[in-house]
Design a protein around this motif. Sequence first.
Motif, PDB file in Angstrom:
ATOM      1  N   ALA A   1       7.208  62.655  -4.183  1.00 14.22           N
ATOM      2  CA  ALA A   1       8.082  63.748  -3.760  1.00 14.22           C
ATOM      3  C   ALA A   1       7.539  65.092  -4.253  1.00 14.22           C
ATOM      4  CB  ALA A   1       9.492  63.520  -4.302  1.00 14.22           C
ATOM      5  N   ALA A   2       7.009  65.103  -5.455  1.00 15.47           N
ATOM      6  CA  ALA A   2       6.563  66.366  -6.047  1.00 15.47           C
ATOM      7  C   ALA A   2       5.231  66.849  -5.475  1.00 15.47           C
ATOM      8  CB  ALA A   2       6.442  66.209  -7.567  1.00 15.47           C
ATOM      9  N   THR A   3       4.310  65.909  -5.260  1.00 15.60           N
ATOM     10  CA  THR A   3       2.965  66.355  -4.878  1.00 15.60           C
ATOM     11  C   THR A   3       2.659  66.188  -3.399  1.00 15.60           C
ATOM     12  OG1 THR A   3       1.949  64.208  -5.331  1.00 15.60           O
ATOM     13  CG2 THR A   3       2.112  65.738  -7.175  1.00 15.60           C
ATOM     14  N   ARG A   4       3.501  65.457  -2.688  1.00 17.40           N
ATOM     15  CA  ARG A   4       3.298  65.268  -1.244  1.00 17.40           C
ATOM     16  C   ARG A   4       1.854  64.903  -0.880  1.00 17.40           C
ATOM     17  NH1 ARG A   4       6.564  64.170   1.886  1.00 17.40           N
ATOM     18  NH2 ARG A   4       8.366  63.886   0.563  1.00 17.40           N
ATOM     19  N   PRO A   5       1.369  63.783  -1.379  1.00 22.11           N
ATOM     20  CA  PRO A   5      -0.003  63.384  -1.075  1.00 22.11           C
ATOM     21  C   PRO A   5      -0.097  62.793   0.328  1.00 22.11           C
ATOM     22  CG  PRO A   5       1.060  61.686  -2.353  1.00 22.11           C
ATOM     23  CD  PRO A   5       2.065  62.799  -2.212  1.00 22.11           C
ATOM     24  N   ASP A   6      -1.329  62.714   0.838  1.00 21.26           N
ATOM     25  CA  ASP A   6      -1.545  62.059   2.125  1.00 21.26           C
ATOM     26  C   ASP A   6      -1.648  60.555   1.944  1.00 21.26           C
ATOM     27  OD1 ASP A   6      -1.833  64.479   3.766  1.00 21.26           O
ATOM     28  OD2 ASP A   6      -3.606  64.810   2.510  1.00 21.26           O
ATOM     29  N   VAL A   7      -2.284  60.143   0.844  1.00 22.03           N
ATOM     30  CA  VAL A   7      -2.526  58.725   0.584  1.00 22.03           C
ATOM     31  C   VAL A   7      -2.226  58.426  -0.881  1.00 22.03           C
ATOM     32  CG1 VAL A   7      -4.262  56.903   0.552  1.00 22.03           C
ATOM     33  CG2 VAL A   7      -4.340  58.653   2.347  1.00 22.03           C
TER      34      VAL A   7
ATOM     35  N   VAL B   1       1.841  48.236   3.667  1.00 25.80           N
ATOM     36  CA  VAL B   1       0.780  49.122   3.194  1.00 25.80           C
ATOM     37  C   VAL B   1      -0.308  49.254   4.259  1.00 25.80           C
ATOM     38  CG1 VAL B   1       1.197  48.253   0.866  1.00 25.80           C
ATOM     39  CG2 VAL B   1      -0.800  47.458   2.138  1.00 25.80           C
ATOM     40  N   ALA B   2      -1.101  50.304   4.125  1.00 24.81           N
ATOM     41  CA  ALA B   2      -2.120  50.588   5.136  1.00 24.81           C
ATOM     42  C   ALA B   2      -3.496  50.076   4.734  1.00 24.81           C
ATOM     43  CB  ALA B   2      -2.182  52.089   5.390  1.00 24.81           C
ATOM     44  N   GLY B   3      -3.644  49.693   3.476  1.00 26.77           N
ATOM     45  CA  GLY B   3      -4.956  49.212   3.057  1.00 26.77           C
ATOM     46  C   GLY B   3      -4.903  48.405   1.780  1.00 26.77           C
ATOM     47  N   TYR B   4      -5.934  47.577   1.586  1.00 24.99           N
ATOM     48  CA  TYR B   4      -6.017  46.752   0.373  1.00 24.99           C
ATOM     49  C   TYR B   4      -7.485  46.697  -0.032  1.00 24.99           C
ATOM     50  CZ  TYR B   4      -4.700  42.912  -2.785  1.00 24.99           C
ATOM     51  OH  TYR B   4      -4.446  42.131  -3.890  1.00 24.99           O
TER      52      TYR B   4
ATOM     53  N   VAL C   1     -10.204  45.887  -3.348  1.00 28.37           N
ATOM     54  CA  VAL C   1     -10.317  45.312  -4.689  1.00 28.37           C
ATOM     55  C   VAL C   1     -11.230  46.172  -5.555  1.00 28.37           C
ATOM     56  CG1 VAL C   1      -9.842  42.951  -3.980  1.00 28.37           C
ATOM     57  CG2 VAL C   1     -12.188  43.794  -3.953  1.00 28.37           C
ATOM     58  N   LYS C   2     -11.019  46.058  -6.855  1.00 23.14           N
ATOM     59  CA  LYS C   2     -11.710  46.972  -7.771  1.00 23.14           C
ATOM     60  C   LYS C   2     -13.182  46.658  -7.934  1.00 23.14           C
ATOM     61  CE  LYS C   2      -8.028  48.928 -10.583  1.00 23.14           C
ATOM     62  NZ  LYS C   2      -7.319  48.875 -11.879  1.00 23.14           N
ATOM     63  N   ASP C   3     -13.680  45.592  -7.330  1.00 26.77           N
ATOM     64  CA  ASP C   3     -15.122  45.534  -7.404  1.00 26.77           C
ATOM     65  C   ASP C   3     -15.804  45.848  -6.081  1.00 26.77           C
ATOM     66  OD1 ASP C   3     -15.048  42.001  -8.006  1.00 26.77           O
ATOM     67  OD2 ASP C   3     -15.032  43.079  -6.129  1.00 26.77           O
ATOM     68  N   ALA C   4     -15.080  46.578  -5.260  1.00 28.01           N
ATOM     69  CA  ALA C   4     -15.715  47.156  -4.075  1.00 28.01           C
ATOM     70  C   ALA C   4     -16.679  48.257  -4.520  1.00 28.01           C
ATOM     71  CB  ALA C   4     -14.654  47.745  -3.158  1.00 28.01           C
ATOM     72  N   ARG C   5     -17.503  48.734  -3.610  1.00 27.94           N
ATOM     73  CA  ARG C   5     -18.387  49.856  -3.932  1.00 27.94           C
ATOM     74  C   ARG C   5     -17.616  51.162  -3.799  1.00 27.94           C
ATOM     75  NH1 ARG C   5     -23.008  48.580  -1.386  1.00 27.94           N
ATOM     76  NH2 ARG C   5     -23.810  46.486  -1.808  1.00 27.94           N
ATOM     77  N   ALA C   6     -18.103  52.181  -4.445  1.00 29.48           N
ATOM     78  CA  ALA C   6     -17.432  53.482  -4.409  1.00 29.48           C
ATOM     79  C   ALA C   6     -17.320  53.989  -2.976  1.00 29.48           C
ATOM     80  CB  ALA C   6     -18.197  54.490  -5.256  1.00 29.48           C
ATOM     81  N   GLY C   7     -18.385  53.793  -2.198  1.00 31.55           N
ATOM     82  CA  GLY C   7     -18.372  54.261  -0.819  1.00 31.55           C
ATOM     83  C   GLY C   7     -17.291  53.582   0.001  1.00 31.55           C
ATOM     84  N   GLU C   8     -17.048  52.307  -0.295  1.00 30.65           N
ATOM     85  CA  GLU C   8     -16.030  51.580   0.467  1.00 30.65           C
ATOM     86  C   GLU C   8     -14.642  52.165   0.232  1.00 30.65           C
ATOM     87  OE1 GLU C   8     -16.245  47.214   0.396  1.00 30.65           O
ATOM     88  OE2 GLU C   8     -18.095  47.445  -0.766  1.00 30.65           O
ATOM     89  N   LEU C   9     -14.379  52.552  -0.997  1.00 31.69           N
ATOM     90  CA  LEU C   9     -13.065  53.121  -1.294  1.00 31.69           C
ATOM     91  C   LEU C   9     -12.872  54.437  -0.533  1.00 31.69           C
ATOM     92  CD1 LEU C   9     -10.393  53.159  -2.774  1.00 31.69           C
ATOM     93  CD2 LEU C   9     -11.536  54.275  -4.701  1.00 31.69           C
ATOM     94  N   ALA C  10     -13.876  55.289  -0.625  1.00 29.99           N
ATOM     95  CA  ALA C  10     -13.773  56.574   0.065  1.00 29.99           C
ATOM     96  C   ALA C  10     -13.606  56.353   1.566  1.00 29.99           C
ATOM     97  CB  ALA C  10     -15.011  57.424  -0.216  1.00 29.99           C
ATOM     98  N   ASP C  11     -14.376  55.424   2.068  1.00 30.86           N
ATOM     99  CA  ASP C  11     -14.301  55.091   3.492  1.00 30.86           C
ATOM    100  C   ASP C  11     -12.899  54.611   3.857  1.00 30.86           C
ATOM    101  OD1 ASP C  11     -15.623  54.671   6.037  1.00 30.86           O
ATOM    102  OD2 ASP C  11     -15.343  52.528   5.651  1.00 30.86           O
ATOM    103  N   ALA C  12     -12.359  53.730   3.030  1.00 33.01           N
ATOM    104  CA  ALA C  12     -11.019  53.206   3.280  1.00 33.01           C
ATOM    105  C   ALA C  12      -9.997  54.336   3.280  1.00 33.01           C
ATOM    106  CB  ALA C  12     -10.653  52.166   2.229  1.00 33.01           C
ATOM    107  N   ILE C  13     -10.142  55.248   2.345  1.00 32.63           N
ATOM    108  CA  ILE C  13      -9.211  56.377   2.269  1.00 32.63           C
ATOM    109  C   ILE C  13      -9.273  57.202   3.554  1.00 32.63           C
ATOM    110  CG2 ILE C  13      -8.774  58.583   1.128  1.00 32.63           C
ATOM    111  CD1 ILE C  13      -9.602  57.258  -1.504  1.00 32.63           C
ATOM    112  N   ARG C  14     -10.473  57.478   4.011  1.00 30.28           N
ATOM    113  CA  ARG C  14     -10.616  58.315   5.213  1.00 30.28           C
ATOM    114  C   ARG C  14     -10.045  57.602   6.439  1.00 30.28           C
ATOM    115  NH1 ARG C  14     -15.703  59.545   2.882  1.00 30.28           N
ATOM    116  NH2 ARG C  14     -15.549  61.559   1.820  1.00 30.28           N
ATOM    117  N   ARG C  15     -10.316  56.310   6.517  1.00 24.66           N
ATOM    118  CA  ARG C  15      -9.826  55.584   7.697  1.00 24.66           C
ATOM    119  C   ARG C  15      -8.317  55.455   7.676  1.00 24.66           C
ATOM    120  NH1 ARG C  15     -14.632  51.249   8.485  1.00 24.66           N
ATOM    121  NH2 ARG C  15     -13.306  50.474  10.177  1.00 24.66           N
TER     122      ARG C  15
ATOM    123  N   GLY D   1      -5.293  56.932  10.269  1.00 21.58           N
ATOM    124  CA  GLY D   1      -4.343  56.092  10.978  1.00 21.58           C
ATOM    125  C   GLY D   1      -4.735  54.631  11.082  1.00 21.58           C
ATOM    126  N   GLU D   2      -5.926  54.282  10.640  1.00 24.58           N
ATOM    127  CA  GLU D   2      -6.329  52.874  10.685  1.00 24.58           C
ATOM    128  C   GLU D   2      -5.698  52.101   9.535  1.00 24.58           C
ATOM    129  OE1 GLU D   2     -10.518  51.851  11.391  1.00 24.58           O
ATOM    130  OE2 GLU D   2     -10.860  54.005  11.609  1.00 24.58           O
TER     131      GLU D   2
END
Lengths: 197, 197
Positions: free
Chosen positions: A44-50, A94-97, A99-113, A117-118
């Motif tokens: 509520a306070a920060t109104r994030p996108d994700v 939820v829109a995504g799942y 795991v913490k041993d994914a690569r850094a690029g995968e996380l960023a990619d997941a966030i963007r997708r 809306g994916e």
Amino acid sequence: MIRILLADDQHLVREALAALLGLEPGIEVAGQVGRGDEVAAAVAATRPDVVLLDIEMPGGDGLTVAAGLTGVRVIILTTFGRPGYLRRAMDAGVAGYVVKDARAGELADAIRRVHAGERVFDRKLAAASLSEGANPLTGRERDVLRAATEGGTIADIARRLYLSDGTVRNYLSSAIGKLGARNRAEAARAAEAKGWL
Amino acid sequence: MIRILLADDQHLVREALAALLGLEPGIEVAGQVGRGDEVAAAVAATRPDVVLLDIEMPGGDGLTVAAGLTGVRVIILTTFGRPGYLRRAMDAGVAGYVVKDARAGELADAIRRVHAGERVFDRKLAAASLSEGANPLTGRERDVLRAATEGGTIADIARRLYLSDGTVRNYLSSAIGKLGARNRAEAARAAEAKGWL
DNA sequence: GCGCGGACCTGACGAATGTCATGGGCTGGG
DNA sequence: CCCAGCCCATGACATTCGTCAGGTCCGCGC
């Protein structure tokens, strides 16, 4: 700029993730919390996108918290690659799942997708979730098994759940049978490993 | 420039920590590994000043790995604030012990102090370790309890450890007594929580 | 409204577990 | 050398567990 709210109970991990995401172009960390029950207020306070939500946190687990959030897209980010967790996460909308041993690029990619809306789910987990089918335990069996992991005797469990000893024995027996285990310790381990707890 | 080698099995956490430490002036991440058995080779190859070791990793746990390293200063960086782990870490000759919910500044501080020759241990854990005293379990009791957490029957444990059933029962009984538990499940949980496993 | 499945209970029985007493071998310290 | 402590074992015993066969309620779908 995609604005992120981070929820993870380990301070160092949280700050480290913030540092990592801060390096990604187009992504910005808008806030951080360390407890499940602080997420709603922070949203509520920060109104994030994700929102990036860990599962195991004090003050309410991420899956429950996710179910109560509206107006934000949620990605579960956790250590635990348990098929049952993935299923529960999907049920919670939820829109995504990831795991913490994914690569850094995968996380960023997941966030963007996810922001676009994916929906993004860990491939291996999705496969495991399909091949294993649903949780075979009834609600009560789950309750009893969960209480059994605490380590007490049958009488303890019965008292904690306001049941008779015999009933507890029956639920345990049935759960043991369904899970192909040979005693409750084994059954509890099996259920936990699959995220059925 | 203090050169760091990072060892943690979770890729994302590792990269995130690298990003975090990369922001610290005077600290540089020289390498990363994800398994215990890759640490020694990486130390030889990158010649870091300080190694950050997680405890729970595939290919050998951090405490064992630490005991085998020479010529580097080691900091244990782990989720688990278990007094017994701290003690074992000190026995293994590590220079520092930091838990993953410390603040980012504390980690950088610990790295700098360790590099300067100091030893840095989490305060709370150090206190807990002192107040709880040493692990009361004998070597065999530990073995049996560890095997018991797997979930098998007494006969299974006996077979796995090449002991007679009665002996296993005795060790379990003795461990249960020492830990103030009422059955092995409780005993196993208690021992695990203190890092005595 | 009937059947079905889940929640809840009882009682009984054999198997597994936890406790206790006892004893032998082996090692390190005083 | 002798003692203490750990390791390994045996056997007997009471308790707890896991299984099985029953039974009563209740809500739901057809």
